[in-house]
Write a protein that holds these residues in place. Structure first.
Motif, PDB file in Angstrom:
ATOM      1  N   PRO A  31       0.830  -1.213   0.000  1.00  0.00           N
ATOM      2  CA  PRO A  31       0.000   0.000   0.000  1.00  0.00           C
ATOM      3  C   PRO A  31       0.862   1.259   0.000  1.00  0.00           C
ATOM      4  CG  PRO A  31      -0.071  -1.101   2.127  1.00  0.00           C
ATOM      5  CD  PRO A  31       0.632  -2.031   1.198  1.00  0.00           C
ATOM      6  N   LEU A  32       0.322   2.322  -0.582  1.00  0.00           N
ATOM      7  CA  LEU A  32       1.070   3.548  -0.812  1.00  0.00           C
ATOM      8  C   LEU A  32       0.306   4.745  -0.250  1.00  0.00           C
ATOM      9  CD1 LEU A  32       3.351   5.176  -2.336  1.00  0.00           C
ATOM     10  CD2 LEU A  32       1.803   5.169  -4.308  1.00  0.00           C
ATOM     11  N   LEU A  33       1.000   5.562   0.524  1.00  0.00           N
ATOM     12  CA  LEU A  33       0.429   6.802   1.055  1.00  0.00           C
ATOM     13  C   LEU A  33       1.190   7.976   0.463  1.00  0.00           C
ATOM     14  CD1 LEU A  33      -1.471   8.274   3.120  1.00  0.00           C
ATOM     15  CD2 LEU A  33       0.415   8.074   4.768  1.00  0.00           C
ATOM     16  N   LEU A  34       0.480   8.888  -0.206  1.00  0.00           N
ATOM     17  CA  LEU A  34       1.097  10.107  -0.735  1.00  0.00           C
ATOM     18  C   LEU A  34       1.107  11.177   0.348  1.00  0.00           C
ATOM     19  CD1 LEU A  34      -0.457  10.484  -4.317  1.00  0.00           C
ATOM     20  CD2 LEU A  34       1.672   9.340  -3.645  1.00  0.00           C
ATOM     21  N   VAL A  35       2.273  11.791   0.567  1.00  0.00           N
ATOM     22  CA  VAL A  35       2.419  12.877   1.532  1.00  0.00           C
ATOM     23  C   VAL A  35       2.985  14.077   0.786  1.00  0.00           C
ATOM     24  CG1 VAL A  35       3.450  13.616   3.711  1.00  0.00           C
ATOM     25  CG2 VAL A  35       2.905  11.192   3.345  1.00  0.00           C
ATOM     26  N   GLY A  36       2.310  15.214   0.888  1.00  0.00           N
ATOM     27  CA  GLY A  36       2.787  16.413   0.209  1.00  0.00           C
ATOM     28  C   GLY A  36       2.726  17.620   1.114  1.00  0.00           C
ATOM     29  N   HIS A  37       3.776  18.422   1.091  1.00  0.00           N
ATOM     30  CA  HIS A  37       3.803  19.659   1.874  1.00  0.00           C
ATOM     31  C   HIS A  37       3.619  20.847   0.943  1.00  0.00           C
ATOM     32  CE1 HIS A  37       5.948  23.181   3.692  1.00  0.00           C
ATOM     33  NE2 HIS A  37       5.122  22.865   4.663  1.00  0.00           N
ATOM     34  N   SER A  38       2.670  21.727   1.275  1.00  0.00           N
ATOM     35  CA  SER A  38       2.466  22.979   0.540  1.00  0.00           C
ATOM     36  C   SER A  38       2.264  22.681  -0.944  1.00  0.00           C
ATOM     37  CB  SER A  38       3.661  23.901   0.781  1.00  0.00           C
ATOM     38  OG  SER A  38       3.434  25.187   0.274  1.00  0.00           O
ATOM     39  N   ARG A  96      -4.421   2.409  -6.693  1.00  0.00           N
ATOM     40  CA  ARG A  96      -3.038   2.159  -6.274  1.00  0.00           C
ATOM     41  C   ARG A  96      -2.694   2.941  -5.005  1.00  0.00           C
ATOM     42  NH1 ARG A  96       1.065   1.084  -4.715  1.00  0.00           N
ATOM     43  NH2 ARG A  96       3.141   0.950  -5.639  1.00  0.00           N
ATOM     44  N   ILE A  97      -3.420   4.024  -4.710  1.00  0.00           N
ATOM     45  CA  ILE A  97      -3.099   4.922  -3.597  1.00  0.00           C
ATOM     46  C   ILE A  97      -4.031   4.621  -2.430  1.00  0.00           C
ATOM     47  CG2 ILE A  97      -2.982   7.328  -2.868  1.00  0.00           C
ATOM     48  CD1 ILE A  97      -2.513   8.024  -5.871  1.00  0.00           C
ATOM     49  N   ALA A  98      -3.439   4.326  -1.280  1.00  0.00           N
ATOM     50  CA  ALA A  98      -4.243   3.974  -0.104  1.00  0.00           C
ATOM     51  C   ALA A  98      -4.733   5.195   0.652  1.00  0.00           C
ATOM     52  CB  ALA A  98      -3.418   3.091   0.840  1.00  0.00           C
ATOM     53  N   GLY A  99      -4.001   6.303   0.571  1.00  0.00           N
ATOM     54  CA  GLY A  99      -4.396   7.493   1.307  1.00  0.00           C
ATOM     55  C   GLY A  99      -3.543   8.680   0.929  1.00  0.00           C
ATOM     56  N   LEU A 100      -3.877   9.810   1.538  1.00  0.00           N
ATOM     57  CA  LEU A 100      -3.276  11.086   1.166  1.00  0.00           C
ATOM     58  C   LEU A 100      -3.073  11.924   2.418  1.00  0.00           C
ATOM     59  CD1 LEU A 100      -2.604  12.955  -1.331  1.00  0.00           C
ATOM     60  CD2 LEU A 100      -4.987  13.714  -1.222  1.00  0.00           C
ATOM     61  N   ALA A 101      -1.896  12.516   2.568  1.00  0.00           N
ATOM     62  CA  ALA A 101      -1.621  13.441   3.673  1.00  0.00           C
ATOM     63  C   ALA A 101      -1.213  14.781   3.084  1.00  0.00           C
ATOM     64  CB  ALA A 101      -0.524  12.897   4.579  1.00  0.00           C
ATOM     65  N   LEU A 102      -1.957  15.825   3.424  1.00  0.00           N
ATOM     66  CA  LEU A 102      -1.730  17.172   2.898  1.00  0.00           C
ATOM     67  C   LEU A 102      -1.267  18.068   4.036  1.00  0.00           C
ATOM     68  CD1 LEU A 102      -5.018  17.412   0.799  1.00  0.00           C
ATOM     69  CD2 LEU A 102      -2.751  16.758  -0.033  1.00  0.00           C
TER      70      LEU A 102
END
Length: 394
Positions: free
Chosen positions: A183-190, A210-216
């Motif tokens: 599983p893949l979690l995308l994390v992005g700052h700004s 393909r993406i399990a979650g997102l952190a903004l």
């Protein structure tokens, strides 16, 4: 980490003043040298020699040049506290280069476990992937992937295309390097969060699955001039001043702007800007130096292109269709992305939750690195726990 839309204008003014200070300092010392060299001859010819004025020129010149070259340590002394675990520009020995169709070469680095769920970290404006110092410590639990956006850090760019859509396609290519069975979690700052949302805006079902979650982290959903502090001023200046200045910087002013940036860095005024626009006042001297040094190390040409790209950013209409578990991280003193932008994301994204990091501003992942790391870790553990076990190979 000068992500506030007004910082290009403020930095240009401050940089110009820094160069003038340096120039006048040199001029005063030159005038004193000329006075000292010709003093005896002038007296013999009967001219009146003003020793007091020459002395003032000497001291003013020394003071101006001293501040121009050595002001940074003094500013850091007053603007930060001592720290025990200050960020460092650490790189991984495990890396790959992703070749893009337009000639860009993306530097991708890997940390930690190879058989664990993946955190893919996308950095923000005026940063490179070394900005993830505190979050990379999650490599003891997960596979952590970081990458430098085109044109910054160790990544290269062959064209002048720095649109968010192009960088979103770069992110799609980096995702392909992650283990498809984990599983893949995308994390992005700004801006990194904006790139993630831009990718999801146009992504098809296979990629979304393909993406399990997102952190903004400290991210907005629209042109940043509309969600920053002093937004009325920023919106009013965007078309007549900010866009022409950025376009000129991208085309031909970038060598001057780079010289201005390094002059401001040397005298510490760039650190003052970083403190005002990106920290809440709890930063250590090491954190302030780290973020400022990273910002001035980025090419002004690239940053101008990225800033122009963010002016055209808007994902508000597609947020209800991004049905992924989402962590929205905000900070009460964030000037670049005020908390109401994060609240908007929370209300519009179907599975979003909001976490407020107290004692932080836009650089929350540095100023309160431990708190942000644990917020992301807790969210990742919950998201990954709901994913099916990886299929056995062979």
């Amino acid at each position: 980490m000068h992500a506030h839309p007004l910082t290009p204008l403020v930095a240009f003014i401050v940089g110009t003043l820094s160069l003038l200070l340096l120039g006048f300092g040199g001029y005063y010392l030159w005038e004193y040298y000329e006075y000292y060299r010709t003093r005896e001859a002038a007296e013999q010819l009967g001219f009146v020699v003003d020793d007091a004025w020459a002395g003032r020129q000497l001291w003013w010149g020394l003071a101006m040049l001293g501040f121009s070259f050595f002001g940074r340590p003094l500013v850091l002394l007053f603007l930060g506290r001592s720290g025990e675990d200050d960020p460092k520009p650490a790189r991984s020995r495990e890396s790959k280069v992703v070749e893009r169709p337009d000639g860009a070469r993306l530097n991708v680095e890997f940390f930690g476990l190879t058989d664990a769920p993946t955190l893919l970290l996308t950095h923000g404006f005026s940063n490179d992937s070394t900005t993830w110092y505190y979050l990379k410590k999650l490599a003891d639990r997960y596979r952590v992937i970081t990458w430098d956006l085109r044109g910054v850090g160790r990544s290269k760019a062959q064209t002048q295309d720095y649109s968010l859509q192009t960088m979103a396609e770069d992110l799609r290519a980096v995702i392909d390097l992650a283990d498809a069975n984990r599983p893949l979690l995308l994390v992005g700052h700004s801006m990194g969060g904006m790139i993630s949302l831009t990718l999801l805006k146009t992504a098809g079902l296979p990629l979304r699955e393909r993406i399990a979650g997102l952190a903004l982290l400290n991210t907005t959903y629209i042109n940043p001039t509309r969600t920053c502090s002093l937004r009325s001023v920023a919106m009013a200046l965007q078309k007549p001043i900010l866009e022409p200045l950025l376009a000129a910087t991208k085309a031909f002013l970038w060598p001057l702007v780079w010289l201005q940036n390094w002059s401001s860095y040397s005298n510490g005024t760039s650190h003052v800007m970083t403190r005002i626009f990106t920290f809440a006042g709890n930063q250590t001297r090491g954190q302030l130096e780290f973020c400022t040094r990273m910002s001035v190390g980025c090419s002004p040409k690239v940053l101008a292109g990225q800033a122009l790209g963010m002016f055209r950013y808007d994902v508000a209409d597609v947020l209800p269709r991004i049905d992924l578990p989402t962590l929205v991280v905000t900070a009460p003193k964030d000037k670049a992305t005020e908390p109401d932008a994060s609240e908007f994301l929370r209300t519009k994204l179907p599975q979003a939750r909001l976490v407020t990091i107290m004692g932080a501003a836009h650089a929350s992942m540095d100023e309160q690195g431990g708190a942000v790391r644990e917020a992301v870790a807790d969210f990742a553990a919950e998201v990954f726990a709901k994913q099916p076990a990886p299929a056995l190979q062979g």
